[in-house]
Design a protein around this motif. Structure first.
Motif, PDB file in Angstrom:
ATOM      1  N   MET A   1      -9.669   6.543 -30.055  1.00 38.68           N
ATOM      2  CA  MET A   1      -8.804   6.002 -29.015  1.00 38.68           C
ATOM      3  C   MET A   1      -9.651   5.615 -27.806  1.00 38.68           C
ATOM      4  N   ARG A   2      -9.353   4.458 -27.206  1.00 41.50           N
ATOM      5  CA  ARG A   2     -10.046   3.978 -26.027  1.00 41.50           C
ATOM      6  C   ARG A   2      -9.106   4.071 -24.824  1.00 41.50           C
ATOM      7  N   ILE A   3      -9.689   4.224 -23.646  1.00 42.69           N
ATOM      8  CA  ILE A   3      -8.898   4.385 -22.430  1.00 42.69           C
ATOM      9  C   ILE A   3      -9.198   3.246 -21.475  1.00 42.69           C
ATOM     10  N   GLY A   4      -8.156   2.530 -21.062  1.00 37.43           N
ATOM     11  CA  GLY A   4      -8.263   1.512 -20.033  1.00 37.43           C
ATOM     12  C   GLY A   4      -7.454   1.922 -18.819  1.00 37.43           C
ATOM     13  N   LEU A   5      -7.332   1.010 -17.890  1.00 28.27           N
ATOM     14  CA  LEU A   5      -6.701   1.340 -16.618  1.00 28.27           C
ATOM     15  C   LEU A   5      -5.730   0.248 -16.204  1.00 28.27           C
ATOM     16  N   GLY A   6      -4.498   0.641 -15.906  1.00 24.38           N
ATOM     17  CA  GLY A   6      -3.559  -0.254 -15.263  1.00 24.38           C
ATOM     18  C   GLY A   6      -3.874  -0.282 -13.777  1.00 24.38           C
ATOM     19  N   LEU A   7      -4.463  -1.370 -13.296  1.00 25.22           N
ATOM     20  CA  LEU A   7      -4.936  -1.418 -11.911  1.00 25.22           C
ATOM     21  C   LEU A   7      -3.821  -1.097 -10.921  1.00 25.22           C
ATOM     22  N   PRO A   8      -4.122  -0.299  -9.903  1.00 25.03           N
ATOM     23  CA  PRO A   8      -3.161  -0.140  -8.813  1.00 25.03           C
ATOM     24  C   PRO A   8      -3.168  -1.384  -7.933  1.00 25.03           C
ATOM     25  N   ILE A   9      -2.210  -1.461  -7.033  1.00 23.42           N
ATOM     26  CA  ILE A   9      -2.155  -2.464  -5.966  1.00 23.42           C
ATOM     27  C   ILE A   9      -1.713  -3.839  -6.475  1.00 23.42           C
ATOM     28  N   VAL A  10      -2.207  -4.267  -7.647  1.00 24.87           N
ATOM     29  CA  VAL A  10      -1.947  -5.634  -8.096  1.00 24.87           C
ATOM     30  C   VAL A  10      -0.492  -5.857  -8.482  1.00 24.87           C
ATOM     31  N   THR A  11       0.241  -4.775  -8.736  1.00 27.44           N
ATOM     32  CA  THR A  11       1.665  -4.867  -9.031  1.00 27.44           C
ATOM     33  C   THR A  11       2.398  -3.828  -8.193  1.00 27.44           C
ATOM     34  N   ALA A  12       3.393  -4.254  -7.449  1.00 27.23           N
ATOM     35  CA  ALA A  12       4.181  -3.326  -6.640  1.00 27.23           C
ATOM     36  C   ALA A  12       5.540  -3.127  -7.302  1.00 27.23           C
ATOM     37  N   TYR A  13       5.578  -2.232  -8.294  1.00 33.49           N
ATOM     38  CA  TYR A  13       6.814  -1.914  -9.007  1.00 33.49           C
ATOM     39  C   TYR A  13       7.433  -0.704  -8.314  1.00 33.49           C
ATOM     40  N   PRO A  14       8.627  -0.837  -7.722  1.00 33.03           N
ATOM     41  CA  PRO A  14       9.160   0.201  -6.839  1.00 33.03           C
ATOM     42  C   PRO A  14       9.156   1.630  -7.401  1.00 33.03           C
ATOM     43  N   PRO A  15       9.528   1.871  -8.669  1.00 34.20           N
ATOM     44  CA  PRO A  15       9.560   3.268  -9.120  1.00 34.20           C
ATOM     45  C   PRO A  15       8.196   3.945  -9.215  1.00 34.20           C
ATOM     46  N   THR A  16       7.114   3.181  -9.327  1.00 33.80           N
ATOM     47  CA  THR A  16       5.809   3.791  -9.581  1.00 33.80           C
ATOM     48  C   THR A  16       4.758   3.509  -8.512  1.00 33.80           C
ATOM     49  N   THR A  17       4.995   2.551  -7.617  1.00 32.91           N
ATOM     50  CA  THR A  17       4.006   2.236  -6.598  1.00 32.91           C
ATOM     51  C   THR A  17       3.873   3.405  -5.623  1.00 32.91           C
ATOM     52  N   GLN A  18       2.637   3.778  -5.311  1.00 28.98           N
ATOM     53  CA  GLN A  18       2.366   4.912  -4.438  1.00 28.98           C
ATOM     54  C   GLN A  18       2.149   4.438  -2.998  1.00 28.98           C
ATOM     55  N   ALA A  19       2.382   5.343  -2.047  1.00 27.83           N
ATOM     56  CA  ALA A  19       2.383   4.977  -0.637  1.00 27.83           C
ATOM     57  C   ALA A  19       1.063   4.352  -0.197  1.00 27.83           C
ATOM     58  N   TRP A  20      -0.065   4.866  -0.698  1.00 22.56           N
ATOM     59  CA  TRP A  20      -1.365   4.371  -0.234  1.00 22.56           C
ATOM     60  C   TRP A  20      -1.626   2.917  -0.637  1.00 22.56           C
ATOM     61  N   GLU A  21      -0.947   2.440  -1.674  1.00 20.40           N
ATOM     62  CA  GLU A  21      -1.181   1.086  -2.154  1.00 20.40           C
ATOM     63  C   GLU A  21      -0.674   0.023  -1.173  1.00 20.40           C
ATOM     64  N   ALA A  22       0.296   0.383  -0.331  1.00 18.95           N
ATOM     65  CA  ALA A  22       0.905  -0.607   0.564  1.00 18.95           C
ATOM     66  C   ALA A  22      -0.112  -1.194   1.537  1.00 18.95           C
ATOM     67  N   GLY A  23      -1.063  -0.411   1.968  1.00 19.17           N
ATOM     68  CA  GLY A  23      -2.050  -0.918   2.910  1.00 19.17           C
ATOM     69  C   GLY A  23      -3.369  -1.298   2.281  1.00 19.17           C
ATOM     70  N   ALA A  24      -3.417  -1.330   0.951  1.00 20.38           N
ATOM     71  CA  ALA A  24      -4.667  -1.584   0.239  1.00 20.38           C
ATOM     72  C   ALA A  24      -4.744  -3.037  -0.212  1.00 20.38           C
ATOM     73  N   GLY A  25      -5.974  -3.471  -0.534  1.00 19.27           N
ATOM     74  CA  GLY A  25      -6.173  -4.838  -0.972  1.00 19.27           C
ATOM     75  C   GLY A  25      -7.363  -4.967  -1.883  1.00 19.27           C
ATOM     76  N   ILE A  26      -8.061  -6.089  -1.787  1.00 19.50           N
ATOM     77  CA  ILE A  26      -9.111  -6.388  -2.749  1.00 19.50           C
ATOM     78  C   ILE A  26     -10.274  -5.396  -2.655  1.00 19.50           C
ATOM     79  N   ALA A  27     -10.554  -4.852  -1.482  1.00 18.63           N
ATOM     80  CA  ALA A  27     -11.652  -3.885  -1.382  1.00 18.63           C
ATOM     81  C   ALA A  27     -11.360  -2.648  -2.231  1.00 18.63           C
ATOM     82  N   GLU A  28     -10.127  -2.176  -2.189  1.00 14.99           N
ATOM     83  CA  GLU A  28      -9.754  -0.997  -2.978  1.00 14.99           C
ATOM     84  C   GLU A  28      -9.671  -1.322  -4.465  1.00 14.99           C
ATOM     85  N   ILE A  29      -9.145  -2.511  -4.793  1.00 14.23           N
ATOM     86  CA  ILE A  29      -9.123  -2.931  -6.195  1.00 14.23           C
ATOM     87  C   ILE A  29     -10.547  -2.986  -6.741  1.00 14.23           C
ATOM     88  N   ALA A  30     -11.465  -3.544  -5.959  1.00 11.09           N
ATOM     89  CA  ALA A  30     -12.858  -3.644  -6.387  1.00 11.09           C
ATOM     90  C   ALA A  30     -13.483  -2.269  -6.555  1.00 11.09           C
TER      91      ALA A  30
END
Length: 295
Positions: A1-30
């Motif tokens: 089994m391989r493990i990948g990552l669903g990137l944070p920040i790039v999708t703001a889905y209300p039930p799962t988006t975390q508070a810190w993502e609201a002020g984050a951008g490309i620097a955090e994604i990178a």
């Protein structure tokens, strides 16, 4: 089994988006992507919506970073992690547009594209984009066959019920001889589409037991991937729960897990990635060799 990552920040889905993502951008994604790349994670994902009506966005989310632009940037700062659309809505694009744009992404990333596709379900968005909704399944089948024909060569030909072309050039085309295609969906028809036209099945909104039952009803070809999402994982705070969840997904048939991480900020997030890497390796998960650094 391989493990990948669903990137944070790039999708703001209300039930799962975390508070810190609201002020984050490309620097955090990178930052997250660089750490994932260095640790040898399999892939990162980015979803697609173009224009979501406000009343629907309140439920389904309204922030969706464009995957092509996002991945073009991330390709330049990483070395080995794959770039997986999850998912590209086939009905929003002509097949040659996908072949050209994502074939170019495969070139600039050195052959790291994974094309995750789906038929789409948001009728209002189809209407906004003047895309056909009611026959989208049949159109998607033809589009996917047409895209695959165009990925492999700069002079593609295709003749189908919705798309036909010949005597043209599409350059650059994908550098991979065979671009992996993961087909999303939650129905048995989506699984059939994945078996007939794809290299993997990426179900959503299904319990692991439901996925297992669907897979048990078909013959899976050798090398066919089943990509399951983990839901929020807390490797540092709940390592036993993380282990149980990975075991549950593997038992359901996952060959690839797209992980989501519970975190309070980007530093906590990257620490969680390191701990998930350690836990998953003890359970037999496969990671690529760690890199010495990133570009």
């Amino acid at each position: 089994m391989r493990i990948g990552l669903g990137l944070p920040i790039v999708t703001a889905y209300p039930p799962t988006t975390q508070a810190w993502e609201a002020g984050a951008g490309i620097a955090e994604i990178a930052a997250v992507t660089r750490v994932s790349d260095a640790l040898g994670y399999d892939h990162v994902t980015c979803s697609e919506h173009v224009a979501v009506p406000e009343d629907i966005a309140a439920v389904r989310g309204g922030v969706y970073w464009d995957p092509l632009a996002t991945f073009g940037y991330l390709a330049a700062i990483t070395r080995q992690i794959r770039l997986a659309t999850s998912v590209l809505v086939l009905g929003y694009h002509h097949p040659l547009e996908v072949a050209k744009r994502y074939g170019t992404l495969d070139q600039v990333s050195g052959g790291r594209l994974v094309l995750g596709v789906g038929v789409g379900s948001l009728e209002e968005e189809f209407d906004l984009l003047n895309a056909e909704f009611h026959d989208r399944g049949a159109r998607a089948d033809d589009a996917l066959a047409a895209i695959r024909a165009a990925f492999a060569t700069g002079r593609p030909t295709h003749s189908g019920p919705y798309y036909s072309y010949d005597g043209l050039m599409v350059e650059p085309h994908a550098v991979q001889a065979h671009v992996p295609v993961w087909v999303g969906g939650r129905s048995r028809r989506a699984l059939r589409r994945a078996l007939e036209l794809g290299d993997g099945f990426s179900p959503f909104a299904l319990a692991p037991t439901e996925v297992r039952a669907m897979l048990d009803a078909v013959d899976l070809p050798e090398g066919f991937d089943v990509i399951l999402t983990s839901g929020p994982l807390d490797p540092l705070g709940d390592p036993d729960g993380t282990r149980r969840r990975l075991d549950e997904l593997e038992a359901a048939g996952a060959t690839v897990v797209t992980a989501s991480i519970d975190a309070t900020g980007v530093e906590h997030y990257t620490d969680q990635l390191g701990e998930l890497h350690s836990i998953a390796r003890t359970q037999g998960a496969v990671f690529t060799s760690p890199t010495e650094g990133t570009r």
